[in-house]
Structure formats: structure tokens, C-alpha cells
Design a protein around this motif. Structure first.
Motif, PDB file in Angstrom:
ATOM      1  N   GLU D 125     -10.471  -3.608   3.049  1.00 52.58           N
ATOM      2  CA  GLU D 125     -11.689  -3.264   2.312  1.00 52.58           C
ATOM      3  C   GLU D 125     -12.153  -1.847   2.648  1.00 52.58           C
ATOM      4  OE1 GLU D 125     -13.191  -4.959  -0.001  1.00 52.58           O
ATOM      5  OE2 GLU D 125     -15.145  -3.968  -0.163  1.00 52.58           O
ATOM      6  N   MET D 126     -11.961  -1.451   3.911  1.00 53.74           N
ATOM      7  CA  MET D 126     -12.462  -0.146   4.355  1.00 53.74           C
ATOM      8  C   MET D 126     -11.816   1.013   3.575  1.00 53.74           C
ATOM      9  SD  MET D 126     -14.846   0.897   6.445  1.00 53.74           S
ATOM     10  CE  MET D 126     -15.203   0.288   8.096  1.00 53.74           C
ATOM     11  N   LYS D 128     -11.918   1.434   0.614  1.00 57.55           N
ATOM     12  CA  LYS D 128     -12.856   1.819  -0.448  1.00 57.55           C
ATOM     13  C   LYS D 128     -13.784   2.967  -0.041  1.00 57.55           C
ATOM     14  CE  LYS D 128     -14.918  -1.434  -2.727  1.00 57.55           C
ATOM     15  NZ  LYS D 128     -15.725  -2.681  -2.767  1.00 57.55           N
ATOM     16  N   ARG D 190     -16.991  11.223   6.337  1.00 65.80           N
ATOM     17  CA  ARG D 190     -16.786   9.804   6.009  1.00 65.80           C
ATOM     18  C   ARG D 190     -15.293   9.461   6.083  1.00 65.80           C
ATOM     19  NH1 ARG D 190     -18.317   9.307   0.601  1.00 65.80           N
ATOM     20  NH2 ARG D 190     -16.181   8.800  -0.038  1.00 65.80           N
ATOM     21  N   GLU D 193     -14.266   8.867   9.670  1.00 69.09           N
ATOM     22  CA  GLU D 193     -14.709   7.544  10.151  1.00 69.09           C
ATOM     23  C   GLU D 193     -13.838   6.427   9.583  1.00 69.09           C
ATOM     24  OE1 GLU D 193     -18.762   6.407   9.795  1.00 69.09           O
ATOM     25  OE2 GLU D 193     -19.381   7.737  11.402  1.00 69.09           O
ATOM     26  N   ILE D 194     -13.570   6.515   8.287  1.00 73.19           N
ATOM     27  CA  ILE D 194     -12.762   5.482   7.614  1.00 73.19           C
ATOM     28  C   ILE D 194     -11.346   5.457   8.188  1.00 73.19           C
ATOM     29  CG2 ILE D 194     -11.687   4.857   5.401  1.00 73.19           C
ATOM     30  CD1 ILE D 194     -14.648   4.350   5.359  1.00 73.19           C
ATOM     31  N   PHE D 197     -11.157   4.302  11.815  1.00 74.65           N
ATOM     32  CA  PHE D 197     -11.334   2.844  11.848  1.00 74.65           C
ATOM     33  C   PHE D 197     -10.037   2.133  11.436  1.00 74.65           C
ATOM     34  CE2 PHE D 197     -12.030  -1.177   9.726  1.00 74.65           C
ATOM     35  CZ  PHE D 197     -12.877  -1.859  10.576  1.00 74.65           C
ATOM     36  N   GLU D 200      -7.293   2.401  14.139  1.00 73.74           N
ATOM     37  CA  GLU D 200      -7.527   1.464  15.243  1.00 73.74           C
ATOM     38  C   GLU D 200      -7.214   0.031  14.803  1.00 73.74           C
ATOM     39  OE1 GLU D 200     -11.344   1.664  17.251  1.00 73.74           O
ATOM     40  OE2 GLU D 200     -10.982  -0.259  18.255  1.00 73.74           O
ATOM     41  N   SER D 201      -7.611  -0.319  13.583  1.00 70.46           N
ATOM     42  CA  SER D 201      -7.361  -1.686  13.092  1.00 70.46           C
ATOM     43  C   SER D 201      -5.863  -1.949  12.959  1.00 70.46           C
ATOM     44  CB  SER D 201      -8.045  -1.893  11.741  1.00 70.46           C
ATOM     45  OG  SER D 201      -9.449  -1.781  11.879  1.00 70.46           O
TER      46      SER D 201
END
Lengths: 213, 213, 213, 213
Positions: D125-126, D128, D190, D193-194, D197, D200-201
Motif C-alpha cells: 500500500e505504501m 501509493k 515524501r 520516507e516511502i 519504509f 526496511e519492510s
């Protein structure tokens, strides 16, 4: 008596560093010790007092020691138990500052690779943050010494290690953490950031499977 | 009535600790409970109220209990459900402060090693941050108790555990977290930092492969 | 028109929560959306605007929507794309606040366990931070829904899920994160802390080997 | 001379970003470099000075360079060694800002997947949060370039990479970190950050076993 800086300046900086390193998990409990050379010929270091809480470090807890690690006349308080290691590094490399941190990653990697007495960190761009390293195609050997409570023995080993070429930018003590240094305190702080980053990267990289494909 | 400290001083310190430990992930939700002995013979503890949010802990949420864990006359509010464990530790060891944290690492290691009712932490320099430990060549047994909602049962087990030598510096409750203590609150806080560091180190070390070579 | 709180109070609280959750890595980019019920019968929610940066959330970015998820008359700005899910939860459970976070651990566990449409979290003391759970001997089923951009479809599934007993305290959307709620905003925030802690614990526990012995 | 913003505004924003990214571990040592386009036709970028500590970044350390990466007349100080990459991206994509971060996760994933010259990030989802991505059913190819100290060579490869469709939202340099960009600095931040994230995921997801069931 070539003065490099004053005790007051050194103490202010070490207090700031101690609190910052505590916050970042590099100097928990009473771990970590930090020094700045304030005079040379003869050598005088400003160093953190033994067993103090770095999250509440105060300027009065920064003490002056001579080139044999003994407190200067009139100093009250006991300098860090590891003062001899700081002195050995300041002497061997003419360093201007020595920092010992005690992070989780330095602790476990110093144990994992203890059997080989060190390990290589190579091909990382971040290596360029180390003094005189100008390319990621650098092969940094990070030596590991067995831990001991005999500080004379450790400091002798440190001296030996630092007189052999190539001189490393830091060293680990097994299950005990990282020592690094710099020509001045800014460089030493940068070396801590660089090496702690590299240790975390090397540690996490190893926890992944072998490369894809 | 040997007074150790005042409720006011104890409450101020516990408020500061509660907020700090929450920020560090050691007292999330309403977890964690903390006490300071304020009088001995008879015993009086200042302890956190039950089910309060530590990120917003206030001095009024620190309550006085007697040596049986009951609130003193005039106290409004319910002391922590785990008050009996604090009293058991304060009595058995003459501790001046007891801290219970609830971190991720203490939670999962207390589960991983539950079958052996504990595990050794050894050869880590950081062990020297524990009271009366003077060398990394120390072998600390960290006991694990099964979790229970019967606080009398747990506190009895805690008392038994602490009357056998060697006395540990902390104990885990399965999938529940860490209890540690100190002769005063500063020592207890240091023990939390030391043990949480060691738990993270032991946990991450185990996730790496066996030693190289 | 039973008013629960004012838009002003709700907006102030959501701004504070948005900034805090961003700092903790739970609402990076423009992820995360948060609501508080401000009136019931008919239902009115104060909810975060669509696609706003939570690190700089402002009170004007909290908008009022009705029980069908539509902005109230006079509202400028577009409410969160996921407003229908908030409304579905507020209706099905009579919740007072709904929070959607998007952490690393919720993202990867919602993927790992997707094949079973959920997983159990059990025997953790921290479960007691969930509403009406009074023992660690609780077995919490955390359901996982497949992700979709069709919000009507997801909100219908959420409603179905929440009408079957036992009602969970939160739910995951695959590779998308966590929804949780509470009778009021304090309880909802506590549920986020509890569930994020449990997700990290469950995730890290699984990365360790099977229990020792 | 279409001015986009002033040097003063750009410098203020980059100082704030530098300090924030340092705190988050994305620009340790002297790593990381950041630029904002302040004029187009001809192109002028405001970019961070070479080898500066981002935790203490000051407005005077933001320098103006032209479309060939050379400092404007009168500029003192040396622009980032990687200025040519920033210029290549600003030109190829008409980007308004370019950010290079150097996190642990980007470092190790850029190594792990180097053999395939990139990897897909999909179904999150991220995703997006990336410009023009409107569904989690997006398949983002994150390309990896081999590291080099030859900035002309890298910038040529970057240009080639960005002229082929589909254009990625970021790229990795092996064991060196992430480059991303945006139509303006808010979008570029942004994207950092996205992507951080998602890295890391993806990294932690891979460290878990294959899906349950």
C-alpha cells in the motif's frame, strides 16, 4: 608546552558527546569513555571519570591525566579504568581524541569474529568517511582483542597493534565494544558514526540470506 | 522510623523515569511499574498506580503502600497489581528501589528460554555495570518464572528465588518482562539499562550464525 | 444530538497523535488516518484529510464527515480515502475513535500470515492492555483482510468481520497495516501501542530459532 | 530566467532536512547530499557542500551550481562530489529536488540484489505515496548501479536509466544508498520516507521464513 585546547573546552565538548552517545545507545549504564588531548610534550588528556552515568555527565567529571595515565596533581576523582588505552592510542598515533563506545552491534560482531581476531569491511561507500580513505574500494581490517581486566596488558597489545601497518581506524575488544580516534574530536566523532553504521550494516547484511541469483 | 526519602522526591523521580522508559519502549500501554522505598521498619514503598499511562505519569499517581502491599490510610487510587512482587523484592534483598520494564527483548527471550527456567549471560563487559560485578568473567544466571495472574503465588516464588545463592541481579517473567532492583533508584535504573542492553545483545547475537571459522 | 466532544478538541488531539505517530514510524509519507466520533445519532466523525503529511498535521486538516462518510456541508478538503472503514468500525462497535497505523511490523506480518487470513497472539502479558482482557491466558485472533482500492468492498468486509464473535481488538489489511479502535481516543491510542508492541514481539520471536532445550 | 525559489529558502529547507535525516540515521558521518532547483533555463541548483556534517548543517554550506555541476561565480566552498548525479536527475526528469540518503537498509539491499541490477517492490500500500501511483497493485523496479568514484560515469548511467520507460521513483547505488527526487522538495522528502519504509519492510520480510501455511 604546546597547548591544543583548554580543559574547559574539552570538558564542554565531552559532556555534549556523552549525553548524545547515551541517547543513541552507545554509552548505556556507566559504559563508554572519552578523551581529548589538551597538551602535548608532555602529554595531558582530559578524560571522563570512572563509572559515571553519561546521560547526566557534567564538566566536573572530566579529569586531567598525564602521559602515564595518572591524574594530575590536585585532581579529585578517579579517571576511567581504561585511561591507559586512551594514552596508548594518543601516543602511538598522535591522536587528538579517543572515543570508546559500547553498542549492541560492536558487542556482538566482536564476539562473532573473535576467532579470526578481526574482520574486513570493504566496498562500502561509507568507508570514505574514515581519514585518508578516498574510495569505497578500500579494505579496512577491524582488529579484535580479547577482553581483559588487566589494562596494562590491553594497552600494550593496543600499542603493538597500532605500530604495524596498515594502521586501522578503530579496534574492537571482544564483547566490549569499539575504540576509535581522530586527529581532533570532530574526526573522532565522525569515525564513531561511520564505524557504528558499518557495524550495523555488516551485522544485518549477514543476517540475510546469500545474494539473490 | 528510618526515613530513606520523601514521597515527594520519590514521586518526582518515578515520574521522570516513567516518561523516559515509555519513550524508550520499555513501558508502553499501561505496562511497567516502579517503586522506591521511602521508609524501613516498618516498610513503606512509593509505587506507581495501577493501569496508568507512563507517557503522562503524574506525581499524584505515585501511591504509598505498606509492607503487606496495602495502601496506607488515606491513599486514594489502586496501587499496581504487581505491588506484592515489589514488596517481596524490597524485603528479601533490602532493596531501595524496584523497577519492572516490559521490552520486546525481555518478552521474547523470557519465552525462548522458558524451558530451562532461565539462561546465563556471561563474558560481556557490560556485566560490570551490575552491582558487585568487577569482571566480564562473570556468569549471571537470569531466572525466568512462568507468568501468572496470582500475584501471591508469583511473589512467593520471587522470595524463594532470592533467598538462594547466588542472588541474581534481575529476573524475567515469561512473556511479561524484566524485574530488577538496586540499593537506591540510581542503581536500579542502571540495572535496567545494563540488563536491557544485554538482552538485546544476547537476542541479536543468537540470530546470527555460529561464529566464523 | 448527543455530542461526545467538539471538533476543536478532537482536532487538537488528532494533531498531537499524528505528529507523535509519525515520529514513531507509524504514519510515514502520507500514510495513516485517524478519527474521533464527535456526535452520535446521527453519527459525525472528525477525521484526517486525505494525503496529508502527519509530521506537519494541522487542526484545519481534520474534517467532519457524516455516517455515510460524506463531508458535512461547508467542509472544504477531501476526507481520508479510508473514511468508509472508519465509519464501518464506529457503527459496528459503537467505537469512539478509530486509528489506522502503517508500521513495518504490521506490514510484514500481515503478509506473512495472509494465507491463513489472520493469526493468534496469545500468552503475552501485554494482551491485558486490550479492553476487557484480564489475563495473559487470552487468545487474540488478529484477522487479515486482502488489500483493495475498493473502499466499499473493504468496509463491507470489516463490518462482517466485526459482527461475528469474538470481536477482535484490531485487524490488519495485507501489506497495508493496522486498524484498531477504542471506546474513546485514549483507549484507541493504548490499543495501537499494545498491538504494535505485540506485532514486533511476535515478529522478532519468530526470527529466533525454536525454543532452547 | 524562470526562478523557482530563492537560495535563501532552499538553504533553510535543506538545513532542516539535513538535521532531520541525520537524526533518523539517513545521513551519518558526512554522508548524504541534497539539492533544490532554484532556476531553470539555464539550470541552477542549490546543493549541499562536500563533506559536511549534516547534524550541524548551516545555510552557508548550501552552494549554487550551474547545469554542468560547476559552482556559480563567486561561490566559495566545494559542492558535493556527487553534484553531477543531481544535475543528471534534474535534467532527465525535470525534477525540482534530488535527495541522496545513506541508510543501513538501502546499503544492504543494494548489495543483496546487486547481481540482478535491481529488484521489484510490489503489492505494498505504501507504494501509493510515490508520485502517480494510485494502487498497491503497482510493480516498482528499483534499479541498482554499481558504485564508482567516477562521477561522470555514474551520472551518464543515471541519465540512461532515466530515459527508459518506465521511469523509476528512485535508484540505488551498490553499498552506497538511495537517490530519489520529486517535482518539488516536499515530494522528494515524501519519496525518501516511502522508499526507506519499503526498503526496511522488504529487508525484514525477507529475514522471516516463507509464508505460513
Amino acid at each position: 608546552m604546546p597547548q591544543v585546547t583548554t580543559l574547559k573546552n574539552a570538558a564542554e565538548r565531552l559532556v555534549e558527546i556523552g549525553r548524545d552517545f547515551h541517547r543513541r545507545g552507545w554509552a548505556l549504564g556507566t559504559s563508554g569513555n572519552f578523551s581529548i588531548v589538551i597538551e602535548r610534550d608532555p602529554l595531558i588528556l582530559a578524560i571522563t571519570e570512572s563509572s559515571v552515568d553519561k546521560s547526566r555527565l557534567r564538566a566536573e567529571q572530566i579529569l586531567c591525566v598525564d602521559g602515564s595515565g595518572k591524574p594530575l596533581e590536585g585532581v579529585t576523582g578517579k579517571p576511567s579504568a581504561e585511561t591507559l588505552i586512551h594514552v596508548a592510542i594518543a601516543r602511538a598515533l598522535n591522536a587528538g581524541a579517543v572515543l570508546h563506545t559500547h553498542s549492541v552491534w560492536s558487542t556482538i560482531l566482536s564476539d562473532f569474529h573473535a576467532g579470526r581476531a578481526g574482520f574486513f569491511i570493504e566496498q562500502y561507500e561509507m568507508l570514505k568517511g574514515l581519514r585518508d580513505v578516498h574510495t569505497h574500494e578500500h579494505r579496512e581490517w577491524l582488529p579484535i582483542l580479547e577482553n581483559s581486566q588487566d589494562m596494562e596488558a590491553i594497552s600494550t597489545q593496543v600499542t603493538l597493534l597500532l605500530t604495524e601497518a596498515p594502521v586501522p581506524h578503530g579496534l574492537l575488544i571482544r564483547r566490549h565494544g569499539l575504540y576509535t580516534w581522530g586527529s581532533d574530536i570532530d574526526e573522532a566523532v565522525r569515525h564513531v558514526e561511520i564505524l557504528e553504521f558499518l557495524l550495523e550494516s555488516v551485522g544485518r547484511r549477514q543476517m540475510m540470506e546469500p545474494p539473490a541469483l
